[in-house]
Design a protein around this motif. Structure first.
Motif: not given
Length: 321
Positions: A162, A164-165, A167-172, A174-175, A199
């Protein structure tokens, strides 16, 4: 890829040729008949009694189909018909090859069809995937992100590692405000339990256009929706569009798993479901009206804050028929 409409005489001749191929191993089976009926309704614009049609020879078809683009479209249709109800026989593939040769159409997918009929499954899958849209995704990932990132994206897709860095760009997303393209896609992922890039089991970024097409086109993730979204994609894709449609037909109507991911669910004969073949062709038509080829290094980051309806308007994604 747009669907051409032949004149009535050529349409009837094409339908006769389709029946000839469909009857190679006996009477045309229900899935193939459904496909022929859908072709009459959506493309050919004729109403013919399939059972009463006489056979056609490759030479007859070639004489009645002078247009090169129409010839290519017919060969594509023959290939879909050959695999619509399961793995084709060698005799059926030989008929397709004979008609294609008479039309002067030579495409690599015909060689793949022969490999499939002869049950050389590994060779068939490897050659098909490298030539088709999966190969395009990997080539685009390499061109845009480099060799190391390509290797990481493949390992991530296979669930081995995975990032994580990333994935965090895409999870952002959600905001982002509700109704925007980015928020809509992340909500789509969360609703279906999908992984974002970075992920485990997340798809490479160059292939995200598939999920954006689900969202923008309003197509489900059920097998029926997968056939529609792939056909929609074939409509707007400029390079090797037919492979996208054929990929899902192989999975959901032939019963051959073509995915490069661990998922292995397949179905047989889905194109024989009432209305399904019409939905497939309608999705191609709809996709052909789209102004942007989302599969060709499309920069979705420039669009994620726009309202989804505005994105559809700018791209000319019309409402479903």
């Amino acid at each position: 890829m747009r669907l051409m409409r032949p004149d009535p005489a050529a349409a009837l001749l094409g339908l006769r040729a389709m029946k000839t191929i469909a009857s190679t191993s006996g009477a045309a089976e229900p899935t193939v008949r459904a496909l022929m009926q859908a072709a009459q309704k959506v493309i050919l614009g004729i109403e013919a009694d399939i059972d009463a049609l006489p056979p056609a020879t490759p030479a007859e078809l070639a004489a009645g189909f002078p247009d090169p683009e129409l010839r290519q479209q017919f060969v594509n249709g023959m290939i879909v018909m050959a695999v619509a109800g399961g793995v084709p026989s060698r005799e059926t593939v030989a008929q397709v090859e004979a008609f294609a040769a008479a039309l002067g159409v030579s495409v690599p997918v015909l060689a793949d069809l022969r490999l499939l009929a002869e049950h050389h499954m590994l060779m068939f899958k490897l050659d098909f995937l490298r030539r088709g849209h999966i190969g395009d995704i990997m080539r685009n990932q390499l061109a845009q992100k480099g060799a190391l990132n390509l290797a990481k994206s493949v390992l991530t897709m296979r669930g081995v590692m995975e990032d994580p860095a990333l994935a965090a760009r895409y999870r952002a997303w959600e905001k982002l405000p509700e109704g925007t393209l980015g928020r809509g896609l992340i909500d789509f992922y969360n609703e279906h339990g999908f992984s974002v890039p970075g992920e485990r089991n997340g798809f490479p970024e160059a292939g995200l256009y598939h999920d954006f097409s689900h969202l923008l086109g309003g197509y489900s993730t059920e097998p029926e929706g997968e056939i529609e979204v792939a056909s929609f994609t074939s409509g707007y894709k400029k390079e090797r569009p037919f492979y996208v449609m054929l990929f899902v037909v192989l999975i959901f109507s032939t019963g051959v798993n073509m995915r490069p991911t661990p998922e292995d669910f397949v179905t047989v004969g889905l194109l024989g479901k009432p209305g399904m073949a019409e939905r497939m062709l309608a999705a191609v038509e709809r996709g052909s009206q789209v102004k942007v080829d989302l599969s060709d290094k499309w920069d979705y980051w420039a669009w994620i804050e726009l309202p989804i309806d505005e994105v559809r308007r700018r791209m000319n994604i019309l409402p479903k028929a």
